[in-house]
Scaffold this motif. Structure first.
Motif, PDB file in Angstrom:
ATOM      1  N   VAL A   1     -26.523  -0.536   5.994  1.00  0.00           N
ATOM      2  CA  VAL A   1     -26.130   0.152   4.910  1.00  0.00           C
ATOM      3  C   VAL A   1     -27.522   0.492   4.101  1.00  0.00           C
ATOM      4  N   SER A   2     -27.222   1.925   3.564  1.00  0.00           N
ATOM      5  CA  SER A   2     -28.301   2.361   2.547  1.00  0.00           C
ATOM      6  C   SER A   2     -28.007   2.159   1.287  1.00  0.00           C
ATOM      7  N   GLY A   3     -28.678   1.218   0.462  1.00  0.00           N
ATOM      8  CA  GLY A   3     -28.505   0.943  -0.908  1.00  0.00           C
ATOM      9  C   GLY A   3     -29.050   1.903  -1.788  1.00  0.00           C
ATOM     10  N   VAL A   4     -28.275   2.557  -2.719  1.00  0.00           N
ATOM     11  CA  VAL A   4     -28.710   3.593  -3.609  1.00  0.00           C
ATOM     12  C   VAL A   4     -28.469   2.924  -4.920  1.00  0.00           C
ATOM     13  N   ALA A   5     -29.223   3.548  -5.920  1.00  0.00           N
ATOM     14  CA  ALA A   5     -29.442   3.070  -7.305  1.00  0.00           C
ATOM     15  C   ALA A   5     -28.540   3.835  -8.036  1.00  0.00           C
ATOM     16  N   SER A   6     -28.247   5.264  -7.808  1.00  0.00           N
ATOM     17  CA  SER A   6     -27.557   5.977  -8.580  1.00  0.00           C
ATOM     18  C   SER A   6     -26.073   6.416  -8.208  1.00  0.00           C
ATOM     19  N   TYR A   7     -25.180   6.247  -8.733  1.00  0.00           N
ATOM     20  CA  TYR A   7     -23.691   6.490  -8.290  1.00  0.00           C
ATOM     21  C   TYR A   7     -23.681   7.868  -7.832  1.00  0.00           C
ATOM     22  N   GLU A   8     -23.956   8.975  -8.604  1.00  0.00           N
ATOM     23  CA  GLU A   8     -23.955  10.496  -8.196  1.00  0.00           C
ATOM     24  C   GLU A   8     -24.804  10.520  -7.232  1.00  0.00           C
ATOM     25  N   GLY A   9     -26.057   9.764  -7.115  1.00  0.00           N
ATOM     26  CA  GLY A   9     -26.852   9.985  -5.977  1.00  0.00           C
ATOM     27  C   GLY A   9     -26.358   9.874  -4.568  1.00  0.00           C
ATOM     28  N   LEU A  10     -25.324   9.081  -4.747  1.00  0.00           N
ATOM     29  CA  LEU A  10     -24.679   8.661  -3.342  1.00  0.00           C
ATOM     30  C   LEU A  10     -23.886  10.093  -2.845  1.00  0.00           C
ATOM     31  N   PHE A  11     -23.202  10.713  -3.467  1.00  0.00           N
ATOM     32  CA  PHE A  11     -22.649  11.958  -3.081  1.00  0.00           C
ATOM     33  C   PHE A  11     -23.646  12.943  -2.673  1.00  0.00           C
ATOM     34  N   LYS A  12     -24.724  13.139  -3.516  1.00  0.00           N
ATOM     35  CA  LYS A  12     -25.687  14.039  -3.093  1.00  0.00           C
ATOM     36  C   LYS A  12     -26.277  13.636  -1.746  1.00  0.00           C
ATOM     37  N   MET A  13     -26.613  12.439  -1.642  1.00  0.00           N
ATOM     38  CA  MET A  13     -27.449  11.917  -0.268  1.00  0.00           C
ATOM     39  C   MET A  13     -26.505  11.981   0.835  1.00  0.00           C
ATOM     40  N   LEU A  14     -25.105  11.929   0.530  1.00  0.00           N
ATOM     41  CA  LEU A  14     -24.386  12.044   1.785  1.00  0.00           C
ATOM     42  C   LEU A  14     -24.421  13.225   2.203  1.00  0.00           C
ATOM     43  N   SER A  15     -24.166  14.313   1.236  1.00  0.00           N
ATOM     44  CA  SER A  15     -24.227  15.888   1.491  1.00  0.00           C
ATOM     45  C   SER A  15     -25.462  16.166   2.092  1.00  0.00           C
ATOM     46  N   GLN A  16     -26.457  15.517   1.978  1.00  0.00           N
ATOM     47  CA  GLN A  16     -27.624  15.838   2.483  1.00  0.00           C
ATOM     48  C   GLN A  16     -28.291  15.169   3.957  1.00  0.00           C
ATOM     49  N   ARG A  17     -27.196  14.287   4.195  1.00  0.00           N
ATOM     50  CA  ARG A  17     -27.081  13.489   5.649  1.00  0.00           C
ATOM     51  C   ARG A  17     -28.191  12.552   5.620  1.00  0.00           C
ATOM     52  N   ARG A  18     -28.203  11.984   4.535  1.00  0.00           N
ATOM     53  CA  ARG A  18     -29.304  10.893   4.280  1.00  0.00           C
ATOM     54  C   ARG A  18     -28.517   9.334   4.822  1.00  0.00           C
ATOM     55  N   PHE A  19     -27.169   9.397   4.821  1.00  0.00           N
ATOM     56  CA  PHE A  19     -26.347   8.339   5.495  1.00  0.00           C
ATOM     57  C   PHE A  19     -25.151   9.060   6.145  1.00  0.00           C
ATOM     58  N   ASP A  20     -24.320   8.459   6.877  1.00  0.00           N
ATOM     59  CA  ASP A  20     -23.131   9.177   7.560  1.00  0.00           C
ATOM     60  C   ASP A  20     -21.902   8.999   6.980  1.00  0.00           C
ATOM     61  N   TYR A  21     -21.909   8.006   6.164  1.00  0.00           N
ATOM     62  CA  TYR A  21     -20.493   7.783   5.545  1.00  0.00           C
ATOM     63  C   TYR A  21     -20.509   6.928   3.968  1.00  0.00           C
ATOM     64  N   PHE A  22     -19.603   7.266   3.436  1.00  0.00           N
ATOM     65  CA  PHE A  22     -19.435   6.296   1.853  1.00  0.00           C
ATOM     66  C   PHE A  22     -18.267   5.876   1.875  1.00  0.00           C
ATOM     67  N   PRO A  23     -17.954   4.381   2.271  1.00  0.00           N
ATOM     68  CA  PRO A  23     -16.712   3.787   2.280  1.00  0.00           C
ATOM     69  C   PRO A  23     -16.391   3.632   0.844  1.00  0.00           C
ATOM     70  N   ARG A  24     -15.274   3.904   0.556  1.00  0.00           N
ATOM     71  CA  ARG A  24     -14.506   3.844  -0.985  1.00  0.00           C
ATOM     72  C   ARG A  24     -13.316   3.363  -0.803  1.00  0.00           C
ATOM     73  N   SER A  25     -12.901   2.571  -2.011  1.00  0.00           N
ATOM     74  CA  SER A  25     -11.627   2.066  -1.776  1.00  0.00           C
ATOM     75  C   SER A  25     -10.384   3.329  -2.074  1.00  0.00           C
ATOM     76  N   ILE A  26      -9.295   2.994  -1.628  1.00  0.00           N
ATOM     77  CA  ILE A  26      -8.281   4.159  -1.891  1.00  0.00           C
ATOM     78  C   ILE A  26      -7.770   4.223  -3.084  1.00  0.00           C
ATOM     79  N   VAL A  27      -8.283   3.423  -3.958  1.00  0.00           N
ATOM     80  CA  VAL A  27      -7.738   3.709  -5.444  1.00  0.00           C
ATOM     81  C   VAL A  27      -8.989   4.531  -6.017  1.00  0.00           C
TER      82      VAL A  27
END
Length: 297
Positions: A160-186
Motif C-alpha cells: 500500500v502506498s499511503g498518500v496525503a491528498s485525496y485528489e492526489g490519489l487519482f493523479k498518482m493512479l493515472s501516472q502509474r505511481r501505484f496499480d489500483y485504488f480500492p474504493r467502496s462500491i458506495v
C-alpha cells in the motif's frame, strides 16, 4: 378593574409567558463537515440519513454543513476537541472509538467494506487475469495515509502506498505511481465519473471484502446527541424508512457492481472494534440479500 388587579393580571400573564418560553424546546443545530466539492455526491446520502435519524429522535434538530471545507482528518480532530463540528461520518476503528463516541448503526449497512479497484483502463486485462488473492497482493494499492483501510490492507499483506491528498490519489493512479485504488462500491462510481478524463475506470472482475462499519461519530462529551441519534436511526430501521432511503441511493450502484459475477476476496479486519453489532442482521447488507434487495438487473 382596579389598577392593582390589572397589574396583578399582567404580572401573572408575564409569568406564564416566561415559563412557557423557558420550557419551550429550542432547536439544536448539528453541524457536519462541508465536503471538498459542492457536487460531492458521497455527502448526499449520509446527510439525508442524519436528517432522517434526528427527525425521528423526538427532539427538534436542524443540520448544517460547516462554513469551511474540511478534509476528514481535520474534521475528526476538531470533533475530538469539541470544536466547529458536532458529527462526522467515518469508518470505525479501535483507535477512533477511543477518541470519539460512535453511534453504532452502520450507515451503509456494511457496503463500505465491499471494495472494487479503480484502475487505468488499459490495465483491465491484467486485473481480469488475477484468479486468487496471492496474485493481487504484490500489486501496489493507493490509499489515504491515515485511513483505517490502509492498516487493514497492510496487515493482510497488501502493498500500500499511503498518500496525503485525496485528489492526489487519482493523479498518482493515472501516472502509474501505484496499480489500483480500492474504493467502496458506495463511492467508486461517482469517483470514476469525476476522473474519467484521466483514463480511470472501475475494474470489472474483482471485489475485496472485509467487515467494517461507517458510523456517525460525536464528541465523547455529547452523550445526548449520540443517544437521540441512535434512537432515531433504530426507529427508522423499524418503520422501514432507513432501508427505503438506503435503496433509493444504492440500488443503481448495486446493479452496476454485479457482485455475484465477481471474484470476491474476503479478508479479516484486524482493527474492527469488539463492540461492532455483528449479531444484528438487520443492520447489514449481505450478498445473499442482493436479488430481493435490488430487483431485476
Amino acid at each position: 378593574m382596579t389598577d392593582i388587579n390589572l397589574v396583578s393580571v399582567i404580572a401573572s400573564c408575564s409569568l406564564i409567558l416566561a415559563t412557557a418560553i423557558a420550557f419551550a424546546k429550542a432547536t439544536d443545530i448539528v453541524t457536519y463537515p462541508r465536503p471538498v466539492t459542492a457536487d460531492d455526491k458521497r455527502t448526499q446520502y449520509p446527510a439525508k440519513l442524519l436528517q432522517l435519524g434526528l427527525s425521528k429522535s423526538g427532539e427538534p434538530f436542524e443540520i448544517r454543513s460547516s462554513e469551511g471545507i474540511m478534509l476528514q482528518g481535520r474534521a475528526l480532530k476538531l470533533l475530538e476537541l469539541g470544536k466547529v463540528v458536532d458529527v462526522v461520518w467515518s469508518m470505525t476503528s479501535i483507535d477512533r472509538e477511543k477518541k470519539l463516541l460512535p453511534v453504532r448503526v452502520p450507515i451503509y449497512k456494511g457496503l463500505i467494506g465491499w471494495r472494487l479497484p479503480l484502475i487505468r483502463e488499459i490495465d483491465q486485462r491484467k486485473f481480469a487475469a488475477i484468479s486468487h488473492l496471492d496474485l493481487l497482493k504484490p500489486l501496489f494499492a493507493g490509499q489515504g495515509h491515515d485511513w483505517p483501510d490502509t492498516v487493514i490492507l497492510r496487515k493482510n499483506g497488501f502493498q500500500v502506498s499511503g498518500v496525503a491528498s485525496y485528489e492526489g490519489l487519482f493523479k498518482m493512479l493515472s501516472q502509474r505511481r501505484f496499480d489500483y485504488f480500492p474504493r467502496s462500491i458506495v463511492e467508486i462510481w461517482a469517483e470514476a465519473a469525476n476522473h474519467a478524463d484521466k483514463g480511470i475506470v472501475v475494474e470489472n472482475s474483482i471485489a475485496i471484502k472485509y467487515k467494517t462499519a461507517f458510523y456517525y461519530f460525536v464528541n465523547k462529551g455529547n452523550q445526548r446527541l449520540a443517544r437521540l441519534l441512535s434512537k432515531g436511526l433504530y426507529q427508522a430501521i423499524e418503520d422501514g424508512s432507513f432501508d427505503r432511503l438506503f435503496m433509493e441511493h444504492h440500488q443503481e450502484i448495486l446493479n452496476k457492481a454485479k457482485l455475484e459475477q465477481r471474484k470476491i476476496f474476503t479478508i479479516p479486519n484486524p482493527i474492527l472494534p469488539v463492540n461492532t453489532p455483528l449479531n444484528e442482521p438487520k443492520l447489514w447488507f449481505e450478498l445473499k440479500d442482493l436479488d430481493k434487495a435490488v430487483g431485476p438487473k
